[in-house]
Design an enzyme around this catalytic site. Sequence first.
Site, PDB file in Angstrom:
ATOM      1  N   HIS A 230      28.159  78.799  39.692  1.00  0.00           N
ATOM      2  CA  HIS A 230      28.942  79.744  38.677  1.00  0.00           C
ATOM      3  C   HIS A 230      29.599  79.714  37.297  1.00  0.00           C
ATOM      4  O   HIS A 230      29.677  80.570  36.268  1.00  0.00           O
ATOM      5  CB  HIS A 230      30.497  80.755  39.551  1.00  0.00           C
TER       6      HIS A 230
HETATM    7  N1  UDP Z   1      32.938  80.771  49.072  1.00  0.00           N
HETATM    8  C1  UDP Z   1      32.759  82.295  49.372  1.00  0.00           C
HETATM    9  N2  UDP Z   1      31.845  82.847  49.187  1.00  0.00           N
HETATM   10  C2  UDP Z   1      31.179  82.694  48.643  1.00  0.00           C
HETATM   11  C3  UDP Z   1      30.638  81.703  47.157  1.00  0.00           C
HETATM   12  C4  UDP Z   1      32.294  80.578  47.166  1.00  0.00           C
HETATM   13  O1  UDP Z   1      33.997  82.311  49.948  1.00  0.00           O
HETATM   14  O2  UDP Z   1      30.348  83.058  48.696  1.00  0.00           O
HETATM   15  C5  UDP Z   1      34.674  80.458  48.182  1.00  0.00           C
HETATM   16  C6  UDP Z   1      34.335  79.079  49.007  1.00  0.00           C
HETATM   17  O3  UDP Z   1      34.095  78.517  49.498  1.00  0.00           O
HETATM   18  C7  UDP Z   1      35.931  77.904  47.586  1.00  0.00           C
HETATM   19  C8  UDP Z   1      36.132  79.370  46.318  1.00  0.00           C
HETATM   20  O4  UDP Z   1      35.076  79.975  46.654  1.00  0.00           O
HETATM   21  O5  UDP Z   1      36.703  78.875  48.334  1.00  0.00           O
HETATM   22  C9  UDP Z   1      35.289  78.576  45.524  1.00  0.00           C
HETATM   23  O6  UDP Z   1      35.515  79.977  44.438  1.00  0.00           O
HETATM   24  P1  UDP Z   1      34.874  79.208  43.287  1.00  0.00           P
HETATM   25  O7  UDP Z   1      34.180  78.571  42.970  1.00  0.00           O
HETATM   26  O8  UDP Z   1      35.036  80.958  42.647  1.00  0.00           O
HETATM   27  O9  UDP Z   1      35.904  79.254  41.995  1.00  0.00           O
HETATM   28  P2  UDP Z   1      36.113  77.410  42.164  1.00  0.00           P
HETATM   29  O10 UDP Z   1      36.859  76.592  42.940  1.00  0.00           O
HETATM   30  O11 UDP Z   1      35.133  76.523  40.982  1.00  0.00           O
HETATM   31  O12 UDP Z   1      37.454  77.651  41.227  1.00  0.00           O
END
Ligand code: UDP
Length: 395
Positions: A230
């Site tokens: 993403h």
């Molecule tokens: N996540 C989720 N469902 C999905 C994809 C990711 O619950 O389909 C969770 C994942 O386990 C993590 C969080 O979303 O806890 C990560 O979010 P994201 O990748 O948007 O943000 P980042 O961690 O990179 O800031």
Amino acid sequence: MEPARRDLVQRSGFGAAARASDVVTAADARIAIVFGTRPEVVKLAELARRLEDAAVLVNTGQHWDDAMSGVFLRDLGVGRPDHVLEIGGLSRGEQIGEATAVLSRLFVDVRPAAVVVQGDTNSALAGALAANAVEAPVVHLEAGLRSFDRRMPEEHNRVIIDHLAEVCLAPTEVGAANLRAEGIAPERIFVIGNTVVEAVRRLLPPPEERAALLRSFGVEAGRYVLATIHRPENTDGKALAAVLAALAAVPVPVVLPLHPRTAARVASAGLGPLLAGLRVVDPLPYVAFLGLLAECGLAVSDSGGVQEEVSVLGRPVVVVRRSTERPEVQGTWAQLVDPGPALTAAVAGLWADLPAIHQRLAALPSPYGDGTASARAELAIRQLAGRGLTTFCRE
Ligand code: UDP
């Protein structure tokens, strides 16, 4: 100073003299918790639950749809936010500017004894700026992460938040050292672990539910890849085609919950055909995502949270990024690669040795602590709030 603002400063104990009738007790102290995206909900949920009635929940709406926000609030037991803003879909500058303006007005009304922000989002930065504008102390959860990559907006957000914060709650010693190296006073830094550990432990479905989940996705334990992509560096420009082509070349099933930004870029760049060989699904609720992550052979991701979660679940992750702010997991759970052939090669290399890798990782403790970070954060916040009130009461 306008009356509302003077009142806020007095009641939080960080300003001028006060009348005895203004005295508030520690039990009255309100702690504003600002969040706007799914990872913030995941990592703030347990803290919000612990603070109970003291918590004033403010959702900026940076992630606005149910699959990215509402389901997380419900599943993680956060409850209904007390205040909801609508900054989703705006540009970065607009998100920060508009949320800062609205939050600073809100804080004048709410008079928080502290404002808690998490991570490095535009919502977190706006929360910190707004708190600073009304002289409320900022608590930064997940402080001290640094990629040293100035091309990432998140790097700028986290540096500014840490320098505004009264209390920096770092997940590991690595983060604490980064903060000290930037001149942040040691007495403002606390190493508490990462609250994601307790989120994983609380929400991971039991084995029989995971087995049913895998059946519903038509995959077998250890015989599929779970992928999330993403970040703009992977979704904007040529990288997205390279990442999707590399995933399509993986010879086992690849489950890809598609982030809304990625879905929009796939559509606008005409990359739909590259999804044909992948098991594309909508963004998953946290419980289902954790269940799939726990049972996958390996993960491919550019997510920060996933890098931490695999260290609790004992799964390897190929991280599709130019840089990382999470060195603690590199070389053990995580391996950094560029999009394209390096990604395919990394997946193949891990796949060839998977049982031994799973065994090795299962024996390693997570660098993010033992699941007590939220309790430690609560303690630090209550102490800060109490300190403000004590100072006030002495005046
Ligand atoms: N996540 C989720 N469902 C999905 C994809 C990711 O619950 O389909 C969770 C994942 O386990 C993590 C969080 O979303 O806890 C990560 O979010 P994201 O990748 O948007 O943000 P980042 O961690 O990179 O800031």
